[in-house]
Design an enzyme around this catalytic site. Structure first.
Site, PDB file in Angstrom:
ATOM      1  N   GLN B  31       0.815  -1.207   0.000  1.00  0.00           N
ATOM      2  CA  GLN B  31       0.000   0.000   0.000  1.00  0.00           C
ATOM      3  C   GLN B  31       0.854   1.265   0.000  1.00  0.00           C
ATOM      4  OE1 GLN B  31      -2.465  -0.882   3.423  1.00  0.00           O
ATOM      5  NE2 GLN B  31      -0.689  -1.585   4.579  1.00  0.00           N
ATOM      6  N   HIS B  62      -8.646   2.263  19.781  1.00  0.00           N
ATOM      7  CA  HIS B  62      -7.888   1.154  20.365  1.00  0.00           C
ATOM      8  C   HIS B  62      -8.502   0.639  21.663  1.00  0.00           C
ATOM      9  CE1 HIS B  62      -4.551   2.673  17.617  1.00  0.00           C
ATOM     10  NE2 HIS B  62      -4.937   1.504  17.167  1.00  0.00           N
ATOM     11  N   ASP B  86      -0.019  -0.732  13.743  1.00  0.00           N
ATOM     12  CA  ASP B  86       0.439   0.455  14.487  1.00  0.00           C
ATOM     13  C   ASP B  86       0.743   0.131  15.944  1.00  0.00           C
ATOM     14  OD1 ASP B  86      -2.099   0.338  15.728  1.00  0.00           O
ATOM     15  OD2 ASP B  86      -2.958   1.835  14.385  1.00  0.00           O
ATOM     16  N   ASP B 139       0.934 -13.250   6.768  1.00  0.00           N
ATOM     17  CA  ASP B 139      -0.459 -13.355   6.390  1.00  0.00           C
ATOM     18  C   ASP B 139      -1.272 -13.887   7.570  1.00  0.00           C
ATOM     19  OD1 ASP B 139      -2.901 -13.904   5.195  1.00  0.00           O
ATOM     20  OD2 ASP B 139      -2.188 -15.783   4.310  1.00  0.00           O
ATOM     21  N   GLY B 140      -2.071 -13.013   8.159  1.00  0.00           N
ATOM     22  CA  GLY B 140      -2.858 -13.394   9.331  1.00  0.00           C
ATOM     23  C   GLY B 140      -3.835 -14.513   9.050  1.00  0.00           C
ATOM     24  N   ASP B 157      -8.056  -6.181  13.635  1.00  0.00           N
ATOM     25  CA  ASP B 157      -7.852  -4.732  13.556  1.00  0.00           C
ATOM     26  C   ASP B 157      -7.345  -4.426  12.150  1.00  0.00           C
ATOM     27  OD1 ASP B 157      -7.245  -2.103  13.868  1.00  0.00           O
ATOM     28  OD2 ASP B 157      -5.616  -2.416  15.310  1.00  0.00           O
ATOM     29  N   ASP B 160      -9.731  -1.134   5.581  1.00  0.00           N
ATOM     30  CA  ASP B 160     -10.993  -1.293   4.851  1.00  0.00           C
ATOM     31  C   ASP B 160     -10.980  -2.553   3.972  1.00  0.00           C
ATOM     32  OD1 ASP B 160     -11.459   1.092   6.013  1.00  0.00           O
ATOM     33  OD2 ASP B 160     -11.469   2.265   4.177  1.00  0.00           O
ATOM     34  N   PRO B 164      -5.145  -4.914   0.996  1.00  0.00           N
ATOM     35  CA  PRO B 164      -4.661  -6.066   1.759  1.00  0.00           C
ATOM     36  C   PRO B 164      -5.672  -6.605   2.769  1.00  0.00           C
ATOM     37  CG  PRO B 164      -3.438  -4.053   2.339  1.00  0.00           C
ATOM     38  CD  PRO B 164      -4.265  -3.745   1.133  1.00  0.00           C
TER      39      PRO B 164
END
Lengths: 282, 282
Positions: B31, B62, B86, B139-140, B157, B160, B164
């Protein structure tokens, strides 16, 4: 060529929506007025560059400012709306069977006229000549000063505290509000965003809580307004929204308000509590 | 010359803030990335043109995505965070004494690296090398597929559902989430705005409620995001947030979250209920 309307939500933040048409652009004695057909929010009213209401999200603001105080009061007969020239707060207020008369006093007759013309769904009660509703063009502050021990609920549906709305955020105004209310009366005022307008909210809170025995703040999601987090300040002589239990059935449908919202709107995030009560170890 | 960053919140709506400095502008494998010093929100992270987080309002997002699921679970030991590069969700999760290990898997190592460099207050747990926290770049979805009956709480978390984050909004993903959770586990995902992204929310709701016995939605005020009204969808195997009572003391201070918010966040306006449950006479 594409057209847009922009609100400068702060000196550093702009919200801009594309519009398909500007239906009215002019001014009254008090303010610049735009009625625009926006692609995001539907038809919008813009006063002095500030987005006031939109067909798409107005139900949230109007239900929040009307039903929360009206359902808190067990028997609201006489209601005063100061401002509210678009007619949305009046439309919601007259739906309560307990309400016998609603007096709406807005200083700007042009806003009333344009709302009837361009926002019939919002101005519904005015357009239909609802028998409970009396609409006056004039100075709400002066009007209210003549009343004593008369209203059950006063709704201050004002614009921002600059321009014609300025006098509606003063200590004297809250004193007059107190005097105009019956001994179990209560009032509510839109008081901007707890995220963006903190000193203003603290000043209002200090004044109202100096005058009224019960002062509370509640929040509502309003996409059109800065930060989307909007608040309302309530001063009450007797009824405490934190002690509310349903006192009558709601016989009309709503799109935002419900009995859960009547309670949860008063549940404040810690940073808002800090604003009002000062920072303490939590 | 003044500089600005703009998010196109929809094809017809822009939010623009003035910036004093662009600290980073580049791209990763996944991105475009901007780190900007904004005058309204403080330092901001912008991914593919979308405002992700800001120093001024990040506590709301958060705390909402971490504490609401973590306090719903009476004993959250193993926590998985998918995305969250983050570090803000991880920072909140490790504050729970009950939490023994937090695994965070974000696909974009560049976001992690830049967050550590430019957002030390958000990336705190990563920077300090908190012993509970394991940070993985990868890759989650694939990572989670290997787990079964292991996590107490999974926090998705994500950005949009374009780019990704896209695979994190599918039926298969929610099936894997279910499998990866213990028999009393639960998960939560940020699911955009109930005012602006209604078909997306309905699709997610349909998938999650097909898989999980308890599906709930909660809201939070997030000034940086479109409309300011944001929601989170929760799938739970056993614990129902509508039945929540405090199960332990909170020993750390918070700026948004409190025990009232744990309940009131699940109280939905009627138009949101309509989205999820269909319109009925209310």
């Amino acid at each position: 060529m594409k057209e847009f309307v922009t609100e400068h939500q702060s000196p550093y933040l702009d919200l801009t929506t594309e519009v398909s048409d500007i239906l009215y652009k002019g001014n009254s004695e008090y303010q610049d007025i735009i009625v625009a057909e926006s692609r995001e929010f539907g038809r919008m009213l813009v006063l002095d560059g500030v987005f006031q209401t939109s067909v798409k999200d107005e139900f949230i603001y109007h239900e929040s400012i009307a039903h929360i105080p009206l359902f808190l009061h067990p028997s609201p007969k006489n209601v005063l709306i100061i401002g509210g020239g678009d007619g949305g707060a009046a439309r919601e207020a007259v739906r309560h069977p307990e309400v016998e008369q609603v007096t709406m006093v807005d200083i700007d007759g042009k806003v009333i006229e344009l709302s009837k013309r361009y926002f019939p769904s919002i101005a519904k009660a005015m357009l239909e000549g609802n028998p409970k509703l009396t609409v006056r063009v004039g100075d709400g502050i002066g009007f209210m000063k003549e009343a004593a021990d008369f209203y059950d609920v006063i709704i201050v549906d004002c614009s921002d505290p600059v321009g014609p709305g300025e006098g509606l955020f003063t200590y004297d105004f809250y004193k007059s509000t107190y005097k105009a209310l019956k001994k179990d009366g209560l009032f509510v005022q839109q008081t901007e965003s707890p995220f963006m307008h903190q000193p203003l909210i603290q000043n209002i809170w200090a004044s109202v809580s100096d005058i009224f025995p019960i002062t509370r703040l509640y929040t509502s999601f309003i996409p059109l307004y800065p930060s989307g987090m909007h608040c309302f300040t309530m001063g009450s002589k007797q009824y405490d929204p934190l002690q509310w239990t349903p006192n009558r059935n709601r016989i009309f449908p709503t799109r935002y308000y419900n009995e859960g919202i009547q309670r949860s709107a008063f549940v404040l995030p810690n940073f808002v509590k800090d604003l009002l009560y000062g920072e303490k170890e939590r």
